[in-house]
Design a protein around this motif. Structure first.
Motif, PDB file in Angstrom:
ATOM      1  N   UNK A   1      20.198   9.961  -0.510  1.00 34.23           N
ATOM      2  CA  UNK A   1      20.963   9.505  -1.682  1.00 34.23           C
ATOM      3  C   UNK A   1      20.099   8.717  -2.685  1.00 34.23           C
ATOM      4  N   UNK A   2      19.269   7.803  -2.208  1.00 32.64           N
ATOM      5  CA  UNK A   2      18.534   6.904  -3.123  1.00 32.64           C
ATOM      6  C   UNK A   2      17.090   7.343  -3.381  1.00 32.64           C
ATOM      7  N   UNK A   3      16.739   8.537  -2.925  1.00 31.41           N
ATOM      8  CA  UNK A   3      15.345   9.031  -3.055  1.00 31.41           C
ATOM      9  C   UNK A   3      14.836   9.016  -4.476  1.00 31.41           C
ATOM     10  N   UNK A   4      15.682   9.435  -5.398  1.00 35.39           N
ATOM     11  CA  UNK A   4      15.228   9.546  -6.794  1.00 35.39           C
ATOM     12  C   UNK A   4      15.612   8.308  -7.610  1.00 35.39           C
ATOM     13  N   UNK A   5      15.946   7.240  -6.955  1.00 36.85           N
ATOM     14  CA  UNK A   5      16.288   5.998  -7.654  1.00 36.85           C
ATOM     15  C   UNK A   5      17.689   5.549  -7.288  1.00 36.85           C
ATOM     16  N   UNK A   6      17.924   4.247  -7.452  1.00 36.17           N
ATOM     17  CA  UNK A   6      19.241   3.692  -7.109  1.00 36.17           C
ATOM     18  C   UNK A   6      20.260   4.080  -8.176  1.00 36.17           C
ATOM     19  N   UNK A   7      21.423   4.504  -7.766  1.00 40.35           N
ATOM     20  CA  UNK A   7      22.493   4.825  -8.721  1.00 40.35           C
ATOM     21  C   UNK A   7      22.920   3.530  -9.415  1.00 40.35           C
ATOM     22  N   UNK A   8      23.458   3.654 -10.620  1.00 38.27           N
ATOM     23  CA  UNK A   8      23.878   2.477 -11.385  1.00 38.27           C
ATOM     24  C   UNK A   8      24.813   1.617 -10.536  1.00 38.27           C
ATOM     25  N   UNK A   9      24.559   0.324 -10.522  1.00 40.69           N
ATOM     26  CA  UNK A   9      25.434  -0.603  -9.787  1.00 40.69           C
ATOM     27  C   UNK A   9      25.038  -0.782  -8.329  1.00 40.69           C
ATOM     28  N   UNK A  10      24.153   0.066  -7.817  1.00 47.10           N
ATOM     29  CA  UNK A  10      23.730  -0.078  -6.409  1.00 47.10           C
ATOM     30  C   UNK A  10      22.610  -1.096  -6.286  1.00 47.10           C
TER      31      UNK A  10
ATOM     32  N   UNK B   1       0.843  -1.219   0.000  1.00 45.36           N
ATOM     33  CA  UNK B   1       0.000   0.000   0.000  1.00 45.36           C
ATOM     34  C   UNK B   1       0.868   1.255   0.000  1.00 45.36           C
ATOM     35  N   UNK B   2       1.916   1.235   0.796  1.00 46.44           N
ATOM     36  CA  UNK B   2       2.807   2.409   0.833  1.00 46.44           C
ATOM     37  C   UNK B   2       3.505   2.594  -0.510  1.00 46.44           C
ATOM     38  N   UNK B   3       3.879   1.457  -1.125  1.00 41.39           N
ATOM     39  CA  UNK B   3       4.544   1.538  -2.427  1.00 41.39           C
ATOM     40  C   UNK B   3       3.595   2.139  -3.461  1.00 41.39           C
ATOM     41  N   UNK B   4       2.318   1.734  -3.406  1.00 41.84           N
ATOM     42  CA  UNK B   4       1.335   2.253  -4.366  1.00 41.84           C
ATOM     43  C   UNK B   4       1.153   3.761  -4.193  1.00 41.84           C
ATOM     44  N   UNK B   5       1.404   4.248  -2.985  1.00 40.96           N
ATOM     45  CA  UNK B   5       1.290   5.695  -2.718  1.00 40.96           C
ATOM     46  C   UNK B   5       2.592   6.437  -3.019  1.00 40.96           C
ATOM     47  N   UNK B   6       3.584   5.704  -3.489  1.00 40.13           N
ATOM     48  CA  UNK B   6       4.927   6.260  -3.716  1.00 40.13           C
ATOM     49  C   UNK B   6       5.485   6.867  -2.419  1.00 40.13           C
ATOM     50  N   UNK B   7       5.108   6.264  -1.298  1.00 35.15           N
ATOM     51  CA  UNK B   7       5.507   6.796   0.014  1.00 35.15           C
ATOM     52  C   UNK B   7       6.746   6.103   0.571  1.00 35.15           C
TER      53      UNK B   7
END
Ligand code: GLU
Length: 303
Positions: A126-135, A93-99
């Motif tokens: 650091x990872x808020x906007x997505x995982x950096x390449x290789x992470x 549910x939290x994922x569906x809310x992008x929370x």
């Protein structure tokens, strides 16, 4: 905001990491009396979500001690460990809310750049906007917004916290795959219909996180009352970690009287000689929240 259910339902939620000691007995006694003084229910939940910290047999030991103290609970004891699939559903549910979002940072990576907050490093995002390449994703964190969480604690008064600035996006599912206390406690209190949470002030700083999650998930927010916690002379909480002594079950009356007096209830000495049910009858009838010291810590000798 949703409001708490009108029927009183309280709870005591020990972690089975060792025997019951004076510090946890105070939380048990305070939550029990606050519930029974209002003809409410009092549940017990074993918070065994952090399996590596649990000690085999500590759950039954705690339950036996509660019984020996005359602290009888209502209903079945809830255990967290078999509830993983429920926590996963709520996570969805939290994922569906992008929370929330996956985080690939190690503790040392965070420690190297984070500012220190009152409860450890404030996650730098650091990872808020997505995982950096290789992470690779390790844990799951909530995505906070910069609003202030405010609540009225029945003993400690008005509390407010800017979670994003003061705590940072916190972990709800850990790198080892286990759900964090901060998440499980919110799901369980909502499912059990807890109307008021009475516990130690060591958790006062976690409550805004719980309210934030309740608001995201559309759960009611219970009332809160954070009791003073017993500390040793060094200012450390009397706990399993500081090797506080276990409760004397053969005759719990002296330690129960000590707990009542710790909570400002002025228990008469004669209670030492009465039956346990008479002791509880006195304590329930004479329970006065206004007599509890509105402090977060009280130095207490561990006998
Ligand atoms: N399980 C927690 C502890 O033993 C208490 C959690 C709570 O009361 O919310 O410290």
């Amino acid at each position: 905001m949703n409001t708490a259910p009108s029927h009183y339902r309280g709870r005591f939620a020990p972690s089975p990491t060792g025997p019951l000691h004076f510090g946890s007995l105070v939380a048990a006694v305070g939550s029990y009396l606050q519930a029974h003084h209002q003809q409410g229910e009092w549940l017990v939940r074993m918070e065994d979500v952090d399996r590596p910290r649990c000690v085999a047999g500590a759950d039954t030991d705690i339950l036996h001690t509660l019984e020996a103290c005359g602290l009888h609970w209502d209903g079945e004891v809830m255990y967290q460990s078999p509830r993983e699939s429920i926590y996963n559903e709520v996570l969805t549910q939290l994922q569906a809310l992008n929370a929330c979002y996956p985080c690939g940072c190690s503790r040392s990576e965070i420690a190297a750049i984070a500012v220190q907050g009152s409860e450890g490093p404030i996650y730098p995002g650091t990872c808020r906007e997505g995982l950096a390449a290789g992470k690779i994703a390790r844990s799951i964190r909530v995505r906070l917004d910069d609003t202030c969480i405010r609540f009225h604690d029945l003993l400690q008064g008005e509390i407010s916290q800017y979670l994003f600035r003061e705590i940072g996006d916190f972990v709800i599912k850990r790198g080892d795959g286990l759900f964090a206390y901060q998440f499980a406690v919110v799901v369980d209190d909502a499912e059990q219909g807890i109307s008021e949470i009475v516990r130690g002030s060591d958790l006062l700083g976690s409550t805004s996180r719980h309210i934030w999650l309740q608001q995201k998930l559309g759960y009611p927010t219970p009332r809160y009352l954070h009791l003073p916690v017993a500390v040793n002379n060094a200012g450390d909480k009397l706990s399993k970690q500081t090797h506080a002594s276990a409760i004397e079950v053969a005759d719990p009356r002296p330690v129960l009287i000590k707990a009542l007096n710790f909570l400002g209830q002025q228990a008469p000495d004669e209670l030492r000689d009465c039956q346990l049910d008479e002791l509880w009858q006195w304590a329930i009838e004479n329970w006065r929240v206004e007599n509890i010291p509105a402090k977060q810590q009280i130095p207490t000798a561990d006998e």
